[in-house]
Design an enzyme around this catalytic site. Structure first.
Site, mmCIF file in Angstrom:
data_model
loop_
_atom_site.group_PDB
_atom_site.id
_atom_site.type_symbol
_atom_site.label_atom_id
_atom_site.label_comp_id
_atom_site.label_asym_id
_atom_site.label_seq_id
_atom_site.Cartn_x
_atom_site.Cartn_y
_atom_site.Cartn_z
ATOM 1 C CG ASP A 62 -6.757 3.108 -0.507
ATOM 2 O OD1 ASP A 62 -5.595 2.887 -0.900
ATOM 3 O OD2 ASP A 62 -7.284 2.503 0.443
ATOM 4 C CG HIS A 120 -4.288 1.120 4.098
ATOM 5 N ND1 HIS A 120 -3.760 0.282 3.148
ATOM 6 C CD2 HIS A 120 -5.193 1.909 3.443
ATOM 7 C CE1 HIS A 120 -4.321 0.541 1.979
ATOM 8 N NE2 HIS A 120 -5.187 1.532 2.136
ATOM 9 C CB CYS A 141 -0.953 -0.003 1.192
ATOM 10 S SG CYS A 141 -0.130 0.006 2.807
#
Length: 664
Positions: A472, A456, A412
């Site tokens: 995202d 994250h 991520c």
């Protein structure tokens, strides 16, 4: 070896072995905070003391103990540079305990060892107040009490388990008083949650810098980050559980740092829309000032303030479990952007390769507005065979170019950092947010459990007329990670899937059972943290109001506590007395009645006088009742020494029928 020879060991081997085992167990939670050589010295002292006891050897002499003390204190000074502080203090405690073990030879010494053990248990609670630690410490405290009881049990009746049982009964008798004091004694310092550890820094993995791989490493940790309860019951869906931790402003390709320390904090009052979502969070200690809240926090929590980027930061490092309440609103309405923030959000990396510049230029040339550039970037990630991996390995000198055009594998943080950098190159203000996403909802406790593997990173871009918008990229590369959570995503990667996309029924059932068991145990620990460890002045005030003493002053409450304690002790004393009376052997009670009848007739039994001799003397003193006296005595002897059960009943009847004998 004359220099070694001290006194011979006289303490009983059994209780001494038990207390040595308890001391070793009590020291285990402290091992991470004490120098290894001090731990080794303590272990050698325990083994040596047990050897001396079981082989009936001599204890070390005074000169030997003085030399060991000098060596230990010198080692502390060399290891820590002094004697002040938590770690040096624990090291000195362990050295003194080692020497005490090597000189313990009396009951008083044994009692000091037990007190040392209880103090070590308390020290273990200073580093963690988890329910598991409390149960562990409680078992050791029980063992120490049992060892002390065993030492003083001169009859040595039964086994060591009997001493453990007596210890448990003593603790059970004390529980009502402990509960009374815990609930109602006025609190001046809040909940019991001291934390002395200095080694918690960086436990969460969050830092002021985001570099490739540091979030991926957290997927191997199932340690708890925090638990979040929603008192109003409005729990957002899993895909919306973005827990904001910090905002990173300074970017250099795939490496981002926090920066922005001198930037003014934007006023979000009235700019965050949507219904307020209140969260009651218990966060585990991590040694930093991170305060996590659902994106985005709208109302400041106690002892925190807002930082540039709309995240909360505590006034002091979190070195103990922290409970706080925060309110968030999920809809952002910040159309304007402060000049300082715009400048920081548009700062480009110093090194930008020609390939990257050409890529962004192509997007901008074909885009009508900033939203179209964003869509082009996300389409690029979706169609160019990028891979989402928890093991991306390391990148070279120009990680952004290598990531975008060659390897195309990352976690991520790779995608968030790359996307935000590309947006800045395109002239769109961008920043990175780090925190957690998702969590596991516990139905038993109605809270969300967030673990380290939920760490994250995502990006935010500022669009004209919309304000800061969350983007995202992970949702494009690995949508299952966002829709099902980190744990389910990682499990699917770990166990694989069959051709129809489902795991085997047996494996899935077993995992579900283990998951339910784990959640049930976590709920027990959560209730412990919530109701016991975090029982502070506010919670106590609520209890006072419930029981109707909320208007009383502290002195009056203390008076009622004292009266209640006296009542408890009175009831307990009466119960113990009744229990003691009930334990008297019925045959002994009947014989005492028999002796009392003869004593009233002037024949008093001597303490050393047997039943037969006493009966003969009484019969000679009262010949008119000699037969009844002798018959009763024979029945008692038959029941007591010949184990004739029916004789006991006959003796009881004979005692009742014994005529009244007048003194002569």
């Amino acid at each position: 070896m004359s220099w070694w020879r001290g006194r011979h060991s006289t303490l009983a081997a059994g209780p001494l072995t038990a207390v040595c085992i308890a001391l070793a167990l009590a020291a285990i939670p402290l091992l991470d905070h004490i120098a290894p050589w001090a731990v080794a010295m303590f272990a050698v002292a325990i083994l040596l003391r047990l050897l001396v006891s079981h082989r009936h050897l001599r204890l070390p002499s005074v000169p030997v103990k003085i030399a060991l003390l000098a060596i230990g204190l010198g080692g502390i000074a060399l290891s820590y540079g002094g004697f002040f502080g938590i770690e040096p203090g624990l090291g000195i405690l362990l050295i003194l305990l080692s020497l005490k073990l090597l000189e313990s030879n009396t009951v008083r010494d044994f009692q000091v060892l037990v007190l040392f053990g209880w103090f070590l248990c308390l020290c273990g609670l200073f580093f963690s107040q988890d329910l598991t630690r409390w149960l562990y410490v409680g078992a050791i405290a029980l063992l120490l009490a049992a060892a002390l009881i065993r030492l003083h049990d001169t009859s040595h009746a039964g086994t060591f388990l009997r001493s453990v049982g007596i210890s448990g009964k003593l603790i059970a008798q004390a529980l009502p008083v402990v509960l009374l004091l815990f609930l109602f004694f006025p609190r001046g310092g809040g909940a019991f949650r001291p934390q002395f550890s200095r080694s918690v820094n960086g436990v969460t993995g969050m830092s002021d810098q985001l570099s490739p791989g540091n979030f991926a490493a957290l997927t191997r940790s199932e340690n708890r980050a925090f638990r979040a309860d929603f008192p109003d019951g409005n729990v957002p869906p899993l895909s919306q559980l973005y827990w904001r931790g910090a905002v990173l402003w300074r970017g250099e390709g795939l490496i981002w740092a926090r920066g922005g320390a001198s930037m003014p904090v934007e006023n979000t009052s009235g700019k965050l829309a949507g219904p307020g979502i209140r969260q009651s969070i218990i966060m585990d200690p991590h040694g930093s000032r991170w305060i996590f809240a659902l994106d985005r926090p709208a109302i400041i929590a106690r002892d925190t303030d807002f930082q540039a980027g709309g995240f909360l930061q505590s006034f002091r490092p979190t070195i103990a479990p922290l409970r706080y309440t925060v309110t968030s609103r999920l809809e952002n309405r910040e159309p304007g952007l402060m000049q300082e923030h715009r400048k920081a959000a548009l700062e480009k990396p110093q090194l930008i390769s020609a390939q990257v510049q050409d890529l962004v230029a192509s997007w901008r040339a074909n885009a009508a507005d900033d939203r179209a550039v964003i869509d082009a970037a996300l389409t690029f990630f979706r169609k160019e065979n990028f891979v989402y991996s928890i093991t991306p390995s390391t990148y070279g000198a120009d990680p952004l170019t290598e990531f975008l055009f060659h390897r195309r594998i990352g976690f991520c943080e790779h995608y968030a950092a790359a996307f935000a950098t590309l947006m800045r190159i395109a002239g769109i203000p961008a920043r990175i947010v780090i925190g957690y996403h998702g969590g596991e909802f516990n139905r038993l406790g109605n809270y969300v459990l967030v673990r380290q593997l939920d760490a994250h990173a995502w990006a935010e871009v500022h669009l004209k007329g919309e304000g800061w918008v969350r983007i995202d990229p992970t949702n494009v590369i690995a949508p299952d990670r966002i829709s099902s959570g980190s744990e389910s995503f990682l499990e699917s990667r770990a166990f694989g899937e069959n051709p129809i996309g489902e795991t085997s029924t047996g494996a899935a059932g077993l995992r579900e059972m283990l998951r339910e068991a784990r959640l049930a145990w976590d709920n027990v620990k959560y209730q412990w943290d919530l109701r016991v460890v975090n029982y502070d002045e506010d919670e106590q005030r609520t209890v006072f109001n419930v029981v109707g003493i909320g208007a009383f002053t502290p002195p009056v409450i203390v008076l009622w506590i004292a009266i209640s304690m006296m009542l408890i002790f009175g009831i307990l004393g009466a119960w113990l007395g009744r229990t003691r009376r009930e334990r008297i052997d019925p045959l002994v009670r009947d014989y005492r009645k028999f002796c009392g009848t003869l004593a009233s007739a002037g024949v008093v039994r001597e303490p050393s006088e047997g039943a037969h001799t006493f009966a003969e003397r009484a019969a000679a003193r009262h010949p008119e009742h000699a037969r009844a006296i002798r018959d009763a005595a024979e029945l008692y002897i038959a029941a007591r020494y010949r184990q004739q059960g029916k004789a006991g009943t006959s003796f009881r009847k004979a005692v009742r029928q014994l005529p009244r004998i007048r003194p002569m």
